[in-house]
Every structure is written in structure tokens, then in C-alpha cells.
Design a protein around this motif. Structure first.
Motif, short mmCIF file in Angstrom:
data_model
loop_
_atom_site.label_atom_id
_atom_site.label_comp_id
_atom_site.label_asym_id
_atom_site.label_seq_id
_atom_site.Cartn_x
_atom_site.Cartn_y
_atom_site.Cartn_z
N TYR A 77 -2.50 -44.21 -53.59
CA TYR A 77 -1.10 -44.07 -53.18
C TYR A 77 -0.56 -42.76 -53.74
CZ TYR A 77 -1.97 -49.01 -52.37
OH TYR A 77 -2.51 -50.19 -51.93
N SER A 78 -0.03 -41.92 -52.85
CA SER A 78 0.49 -40.64 -53.31
C SER A 78 2.01 -40.63 -53.31
CB SER A 78 -0.04 -39.50 -52.44
OG SER A 78 0.45 -39.62 -51.12
N ALA A 97 0.60 -32.16 -48.24
CA ALA A 97 -0.48 -31.56 -49.05
C ALA A 97 -1.32 -32.67 -49.70
CB ALA A 97 0.12 -30.63 -50.11
N ALA A 98 -0.65 -33.73 -50.16
CA ALA A 98 -1.36 -34.87 -50.77
C ALA A 98 -2.26 -35.54 -49.73
CB ALA A 98 -0.36 -35.87 -51.33
N TYR A 99 -1.71 -35.69 -48.53
CA TYR A 99 -2.46 -36.28 -47.42
C TYR A 99 -3.71 -35.43 -47.12
CZ TYR A 99 -3.26 -38.11 -42.68
OH TYR A 99 -3.80 -38.69 -41.56
N ASN A 100 -3.51 -34.12 -47.08
CA ASN A 100 -4.64 -33.23 -46.80
C ASN A 100 -5.74 -33.33 -47.86
OD1 ASN A 100 -3.46 -32.32 -44.46
ND2 ASN A 100 -2.64 -30.43 -45.36
N ARG A 101 -5.32 -33.45 -49.12
CA ARG A 101 -6.33 -33.58 -50.18
C ARG A 101 -7.19 -34.83 -49.97
NH1 ARG A 101 -2.13 -31.37 -53.36
NH2 ARG A 101 -1.33 -33.39 -53.98
N MET A 102 -6.54 -35.93 -49.61
CA MET A 102 -7.30 -37.16 -49.38
C MET A 102 -8.19 -37.02 -48.14
SD MET A 102 -6.98 -39.56 -51.71
CE MET A 102 -7.01 -38.29 -52.97
N PHE A 103 -7.68 -36.35 -47.14
CA PHE A 103 -8.46 -36.09 -45.92
C PHE A 103 -9.78 -35.40 -46.29
CE2 PHE A 103 -9.82 -33.88 -42.16
CZ PHE A 103 -9.25 -34.48 -41.05
N VAL A 104 -9.67 -34.34 -47.06
CA VAL A 104 -10.87 -33.57 -47.43
C VAL A 104 -11.76 -34.38 -48.38
CG1 VAL A 104 -11.68 -31.47 -48.57
CG2 VAL A 104 -9.74 -31.37 -46.99
N SER A 105 -11.11 -35.11 -49.28
CA SER A 105 -11.87 -35.96 -50.20
C SER A 105 -12.71 -36.98 -49.42
CB SER A 105 -10.89 -36.69 -51.13
OG SER A 105 -11.52 -37.73 -51.83
N TYR A 106 -12.13 -37.52 -48.34
CA TYR A 106 -12.86 -38.52 -47.54
C TYR A 106 -14.05 -37.88 -46.82
CZ TYR A 106 -9.74 -42.51 -48.25
OH TYR A 106 -9.05 -43.57 -48.80
N PHE A 131 3.44 -42.54 -44.90
CA PHE A 131 4.53 -43.41 -44.45
C PHE A 131 5.88 -43.04 -45.05
CE2 PHE A 131 1.93 -45.86 -47.53
CZ PHE A 131 2.81 -45.85 -48.59
N GLY A 132 5.94 -41.87 -45.68
CA GLY A 132 7.23 -41.35 -46.13
C GLY A 132 8.00 -42.26 -47.05
N PHE A 142 14.47 -39.90 -52.64
CA PHE A 142 13.44 -40.93 -52.48
C PHE A 142 12.09 -40.24 -52.35
CE2 PHE A 142 17.16 -43.22 -50.67
CZ PHE A 142 17.17 -44.24 -51.59
N VAL A 143 11.07 -40.74 -53.06
CA VAL A 143 9.77 -40.06 -52.97
C VAL A 143 9.12 -40.33 -51.62
CG1 VAL A 143 9.18 -39.78 -55.40
CG2 VAL A 143 8.72 -41.98 -54.27
N SER A 144 8.31 -39.37 -51.21
CA SER A 144 7.60 -39.46 -49.94
C SER A 144 6.17 -39.90 -50.25
CB SER A 144 7.62 -38.08 -49.27
OG SER A 144 7.08 -38.17 -47.98
N MET A 145 5.72 -40.96 -49.58
CA MET A 145 4.46 -41.59 -49.98
C MET A 145 3.41 -41.65 -48.86
SD MET A 145 6.01 -44.85 -52.16
CE MET A 145 4.39 -45.62 -52.28
N GLY A 146 2.19 -41.86 -49.28
CA GLY A 146 1.10 -42.11 -48.35
C GLY A 146 0.11 -43.07 -48.98
N SER A 147 -0.72 -43.72 -48.16
CA SER A 147 -1.76 -44.56 -48.74
C SER A 147 -3.08 -44.25 -48.07
CB SER A 147 -1.41 -46.05 -48.61
OG SER A 147 -1.54 -46.46 -47.27
N TYR A 148 -4.17 -44.52 -48.80
CA TYR A 148 -5.49 -44.02 -48.43
C TYR A 148 -6.53 -45.07 -48.79
CZ TYR A 148 -2.30 -40.12 -49.04
OH TYR A 148 -1.19 -39.31 -48.97
#
Lengths: 442, 442
Positions: free
Chosen positions: A161-162, A172-181, A290-291, A311-317
Motif C-alpha cells: 500500500y503506497s 511515481a509510487a505506482y510506477n515503482r511497483m510496476f517495474v518491481s513486478y 485508488f487515490g 488527504f493522502v493519495s493511495m494505491g495497492s499492489y
């Protein structure tokens, strides 16, 4: 490990309940035992593969800057009432009452809990970005669990969870997980293709499923053949460099790729016919931005550089390690059994002593066993007195990448045979040559 | 790990809810967060310690011949009806119904399930001895969970189960676990004393609790001071040699040792007064031989060498890794915080950059950070701009065994300071000397 002291309950017959090859092979190879509907014990061989899979996931999460925690499996209903999901989530949620009659549940996922952790401690944008992940059991009470660990009720999941100050950071957090995957699946010997997934009411284009191609796949997928040759980012990838990471994502999202659900005929016909790849696929990972979906109702805010609260902007992976094991087998097997990619193989080598009790065979087998261990390899010594055919069949079934065959005739000539499971190639080698070569693989 | 990118939510105040020192320190050091009654998230620092604790347990279980599996957390009520425990087990068992209204439960322990696995596959004494263990979450719905992870409701447990043809085999299996436990706790820096425990209706003397002495211990214990100097079996211990193992058990069960519950005044007075040690203790492990208690009602039999069928003789062997973390802290702390034994420390070294932004301090800190990593050490770099006092206090609180202090004056003289957390000793060293010494510990 000596096979005589191991617990490897091989099944001779094809189990009737298994509809797909991975389920059948995991049962036959003594990797799993079903304990209930959609619930499995990982037996010793299965546990070894699971550990290797989890370790690769962990290393690549850490490399991308995510931090490992471990949240409990049981959650309070209160938290889920805050987000509104306690009522929305249907019968898939396993609802429980404790002795004080409090409503609890077995976590199907952890957005609420991790948001609660975040808001308890983090108050400033200076502590961002933050990405917390754990590898923990989940329970989803599916109507029809099936295909072994491919679709279980109790299953292991890596969920990250970012948390970021704004959309730009979250992207940017989403992209890092994308490349990590990309790195994670490649290290497991899989070719995973990121395909745009539905973002529903969230909107935008930040949702991808990672799909591997396998004949037995659950869904129809369409992609440009260029994906098969795209270079996967190496170890030197700099996850601190947002531009570099965005460039990789760009490269991996430009050619056409879509699941049936998101398929666009117009875009598809624009792909040259000889570059169209239409195949079956298995989802092995899913990333999703999911912001403010949870941060808003749960009031997870930080102070920004402007002095105001945001409000923080979030994503899950997510990645399902137990399901991934089945997916790897779907992608890598033959009529004789599993063919493990070396990185996730339960053992690197099996030494087949063809005549236990024969002094020379025993001596050479033990010597090779010790030498492989000393080289840091995971080695299985088949020291049982089964007949040759059964030993060969078993070694093939459980899919160990390398088989070293120690037989009386060979040993008399100072030789052993080395068989590569993936190709079936057999090589006769001088024992000294094998011993001398004991680097990372024999 | 750079502290600036880590998630280490230190609490400045003493949390009111914490009654014992380990609970207080785990909260203050940002190791855990409470999620519900008796339920905790392991935050990054806590997760690191948990991993190290589990790894030691795993290595010593494997060394003793036990095989790792992983059973699910949710079990079917049916299994527990077979053993008769579904009704016997009171409100501590978390009972659940799934969407089909089937009775299930969150496993408080796994005797039934492992016996079911055993009977499904093992039919002959030739496949014995067998010892299967897993490290998995358990749930016990305690009336009054307290003391943080010391007595939680959801907690991690390593539970091993041995299967043997007869009592003699079961006793040898018991002895192996006994010796394995001695090694396990010693490797964690603990002095654990095996004390006879109640065997209830099973009878016999094959039940021991492993107790560590700590002022804050939950129970009163009595033992002969000789235990404090008994040599702990080394790595070369041959677990295949039943005689050698039995000899070690004999040595470790001969001097007097008993919990309050099993205390025998007559035997105690026979211990010379200057050898009597009466103290508080914390249970960190429990091993128990229960013979045919489950194999009989669950019909787990093997064919013996006599051609007849025999109910297998069983034992179980538990360690709670989450609780163990608390016990280690109870046994090893001071007024400033935790003092981790090196084997379970979340980081081996913390490098304290006293003046981030100062070119020389930054350069030397980075150089030392890289050198420690290259030496295979887990190193934390405090690159935050907190004031010196706060940095020192934090390093002491989280208990990292070695602190390397990089300050502008020292660096100008080519020197750093090395502080040992356990003793408070500080040593000024030439930077080159430290770099040159980077073996296993700086």
C-alpha cells in the motif's frame, strides 16, 4: 536432504478432483494436501517452493523501497464500517463474532487496517513517500473455490500500500511497483505482460493486471508480439529516479495489450496481423491506484509544504504467492511432470543413487551430496531402494532442474550422468569434472 | 537501510496501557501497533526481529530432523469432532460459520490436522520417525489478553508434531526436540531452563516447559544454580545418535528445577541452600509427549515390523515466536531501552551521522554504510537531521548492538566512535581501523 528421511508423498494415480494440470501435478508431486474447500497444507516440497517465491517477491519489494510489516489476519468490523465496505462486501467476507460478541472478520485485504496504521503515525509530507507491504494469509469465501491453490479460499497474498501527498507522487509510487513486478516475475522464469485493467469509478489509467501466457489460462488476452522481446529492467535500475522508472513503464505500456474485458477491436486491428498474439492468460499480479478512496472516509491526512492538510493519495499492489506457484507450473511442465525454473526450484539438484548398498555408489553419492551442499546448493539425495524406473519418474515429476545419476557401471569408469530436466539432455561426465565445476550450478 | 526512508514511529511518551517493560518498549521503539484486543501489527523493526527469531527456530528444527510444512489457519469442525475436542475446547476457540453454514474454527493448535495428514499418507513404520512442524498464526480467544504480544489472542506459533511406532521411538523424538530447544534459546542469547510440567491424564514425565529467568516473569520458579553453568550442546551435536541425545537430556534434567505448580518442597530442601535459586520465570517453550491421545480416536496407524497395525505414538512441541520477542526484551533491557542479543537484533549496527549536510560527515557515513553492507551486515544509517541527544536516545531505545558515531570533530581527525549498547563502552577508532576490521562484527 536425504529422501529416505524426507516426507514426499508422491501419488501414483491422477487425482480425480484436479481439473487443471498444476493442481494435478501439485497433488501428485506431494506438494499440497487439501484440508477443506479451497484450503491447502503446503507439504515440505511445496513449502520450499513457496519460500523461494516469497523471497523473490520480498527482495524486489525492498529494492523498490517498500517496507515489510505484518498485519494480523483477524480485523475488527469497526474499521470496515469506517470505509463503508463492511456492508458492501458480500458473502465473500468471512464474518466472525468473538466471545464478547464483537463483530470481526478474516481479512480479505488490508486497505482499512494499513490506512489506520498510517493515520496514527504519519502527519507530514516529509515522511512520504511511504509504501508498506506484508505477506499474510487472506480468506475469501468464494462460492466455488477450484483449481487447487489457483483459486482457494485461504490463500497467501503479498499486498503493498503506497501513501503519497498528491497524484504525482502516487503515480511515481505506482510506477515503482510496476517495474518491481516486471523484475519479480522475470526472476521466477515467467514472462508477465502488464495489461490495462478496469479502474471503475476511480477512473484514470492506473490499473494493470500482470498476465502470463499459458494454454490453460482462465481468460482470453490480446497483445502485441513485441512484448515477448522487450528487455526487462535489470538489477541496476535506479528506483529513486522517477524519470528512469517512468520511461520503463512507458515502454511496457505502449504496445497493445488487453484482457478480454478491456479489449478494443479498433486498436487491435491497428496492430499488424503478424504481430497479433491472441492467447490464454493467467493473472499473477494486480496494481491499482485508488487515490483518496480510503484516505477520505478514514481521514488519513498529512500536512503539505503549503501548511495545509491533504488527504493522502493511495494505491495497492497485490501478488498471490500460492497462486503463483500454480501459474509457474501451468507455464512450465511436460507430460512427465513439473519443470521448475531454477530460481524457485525446491532443490537445485537431485542426486540419484541407483544402487544404494553398493559401496562405490554410496561413497560417490555421499561425496557428491556433501560437495553440492558445500557449494551452497539445495540438494536432494535419493538414497531410497526403489527401482530405477520409479526413481527417474519421481525426479522428473518433482521437476528438479538437474539430476545427477550415480550408477555402478558409471562409477566403475569414474563417471556419472547429468540430466537437465528442462531439455532432457544427458551428459556423461567425469566425477572430478563435476566436482571441479561446482559453482552456482553443476 | 536509511532511517530517512524507514518507518520507525518512536513514541516519546510511555504508553499508559503497557503494564510490563517489554510491552512498553515494543510500543515505544515502534516495533508493534495494537489493532484490536490481543492483536498486533509487527511494524518494520518488529518484523525484522521476528524474522531473525523464526530463522533460528527453523534452523534448529531442521537440524534436529523436523520437516517444515504450512497448514492453514482455518480448520473444519469435523476434524475436531473426531478427537472429541470440538466440544471440550471452551470459549477460547474462535468458532466460525462459512457461507454454506459449515462449522469451522481458527486453529488454536494443530494436532488434529497434522494427524489427518499423517494418516492419509503414512502406512508403514519404515517411514518413521517423522516430525512435521509449521510456523503459523493461531487464535485463542482469551478472556483477558494482556502484556502486549506476551499474551495475545492472535499470535504466531511454531508447533511441531512427532510420529513414532512406539513409546521408545517417541521418547527419542522428544529428546531431540528437548536438545533442539536448548540450542534454539541459547542462540537467542537466552538462558532457558527446562522444568518438568504437568502431564495430566497422560502421565509419565515427558513434559517440560522451558523457562527463562526474568524479574518480571509471570510465575515463580525454583532451580538448582548448576543450571546456570551447564554447557549447551554445540553445532556438532549428532541428532541421529539417540544415546548422545539422551545423555544431554539426562544432564539437563538431573538438577532440581520446577515451576510453582510442580514444586516439591522435600526435593527442594535437599538442594544445598547456597545452590537454591528461587526466581521469576517466563515460559518460552513447551514440549509434551501424549502418546496415542489423537492417533487412537483418529485412527492413525502404521504397520510395524511384526506385520501388525499400531497406533502411532505422538508428541507436540511449541514455541511462540511473537511472545519470545517480548521475553527476550524482558531478559535484556535497561532504563534506556532494549539491548538486543546480536543474533536477533533488527540491525547489527547503526551509523549515526551527527551532522548530515556536512560534506565530510556525509562522505564518511556513506562510506561506512556501504562497507558494512558489503560485509554482509544489517546496517541502519541515521541520516536524519534530529539533534544529537534525540539520535543517541533513539539508538539506545531500539537497542542496536553497535553504534558508530560520525561527528565533525572526529572525522577531521580521521576518527569515529564505536559504542557497544550492552555495556555503554565507547571506543575512539581510526576510520581505517574500523574499515579494516569489518568481519562479522565491526
Amino acid at each position: 536432504m536425504r529422501l529416505s528421511r524426507y516426507f514426499l508423498p508422491i501419488l501414483k494415480e491422477n487425482p480425480r478432483e484436479a481439473e487443471i494440470v498444476s493442481h494435478r501435478l501439485m497433488l501428485r508431486a506431494g506438494m499440497i494436501r487439501q484440508q477443506g474447500q479451497g484450503s491447502f497444507t503446503m507439504l515440505p516440497l511445496g513449502k520450499r517452493v513457496l519460500d523461494k517465491v516469497c523471497q523473490i517477491i520480498r527482495e524486489e519489494q525492498n529494492r523498490a523501497g517498500a517496507l515489510e510489516i505484518l498485519m494480523p489476519t483477524i480485523q475488527s468490523a469497526e474499521l470496515w464500517r469506517e470505509s463503508g465496505r463492511y456492508d458492501d462486501y458480500g458473502k465473500e467476507m468471512l464474518r466472525i463474532k468473538d466471545r464478547q460478541d464483537r463483530d470481526m472478520l478474516y481479512g480479505p485485504t488490508n486497505e482499512e487496517m494499513v490506512t489506520e496504521i498510517f493515520r496514527s503515525y504519519v502527519k507530514s509530507y516529509k515522511d512520504l513517500p511511504l509504501n508498506l507491504y506484508h505477506i499474510q494469509w487472506k480468506f475469501r469465501d468464494e462460492v466455488r473455490p477450484r483449481f487447487g491453490v489457483m483459486r482457494g479460499r485461504e490463500f497467501l497474498m503479498k499486498d503493498a500500500y503506497s501513501f503519497d501527498l498528491n497524484f504525482e507522487g502516487a503515480k511515481a509510487a505506482y510506477n515503482r511497483m510496476f517495474v518491481s513486478y516486471l523484475r519479480t516475475f522475470t526472476r521466477m522464469g515467467l514472462k508477465a505482460i502488464p495489461m490495462r485493467a478496469d479502474t471503475g469509478p476511480i477512473g484514470g489509467d492506473l490499473s494493470h493486471e500482470f498476465i502470463i501466457l499459458a494454454e490453460t489460462g482462465e481468460s482470453q488476452v490480446y497483445c502485441h508480439k513485441d512484448y515477448l522481446d522487450l528487455p526487462v529492467p535489470g538489477e541496476a535500475t535506479d528506483f529513486a529516479n522517477d524519470g528512469e522508472i517512468a520511461g520503463i513503464v512507458k515502454e511496457w505500456t505502449t504496445p497493445y495489450a488487453a484482457t478480454d474485458e478491456m479489449h478494443d477491436e479498433a486498436a487491435w486491428t491497428a496492430v499488424p496481423a503478424d504481430k497479433q498474439l491472441s492467447a490464454r492468460g493467467i493473472e499473477v499480479g494486480h496494481i491499482f491506484h485508488f487515490g483518496e478512496k480510503y484516505s477520505k472516509p478514514m481521514n488519513a491526512k498529512v500536512q503539505g509544504p503549503d501548511g495545509k492538510e491533504h488527504f493522502v493519495s493511495m494505491g495497492s499492489y497485490g501478488i498471490g504467492p500460492t497462486r503463483l506457484i500454480a501459474a509457474i507450473i501451468e507455464a512450465s511442465h511436460d507430460d512427465n511432470g513439473i519443470i521448475w525454473p531454477e530460481s524457485v526450484a525446491p532443490f537445485d539438484v537431485v542426486i540419484n543413487n541407483m544402487k544404494p548398498g553398493d559401496a562405490d555408489c554410496d561413497r560417490i553419492s555421499e561425496h557428491l551430496y556433501a560437495a553440492h551442499q558445500a557449494a551452497g546448493l539445495d540438494v536432494l539425495l535419493d538414497d531410497t531402494d526403489e527401482r530405477a524406473g520409479a526413481k527417474f519418474a519421481k525426479a522428473d515429476l518433482i521437476g528438479i532442474p538437474w539430476q545427477v545419476i550415480v550408477g555402478p557401471r558409471g562409477v566403475a569408469a569414474g563417471e556419472i550422468e547429468v540430466k537437465r530436466r528442462a531439455t532432457g539432455e544427458r551428459d556423461t561426465k567425469k566425477i572430478e569434472t563435476l566436482l571441479a565445476s561446482l559453482g552456482p550450478t553443476p
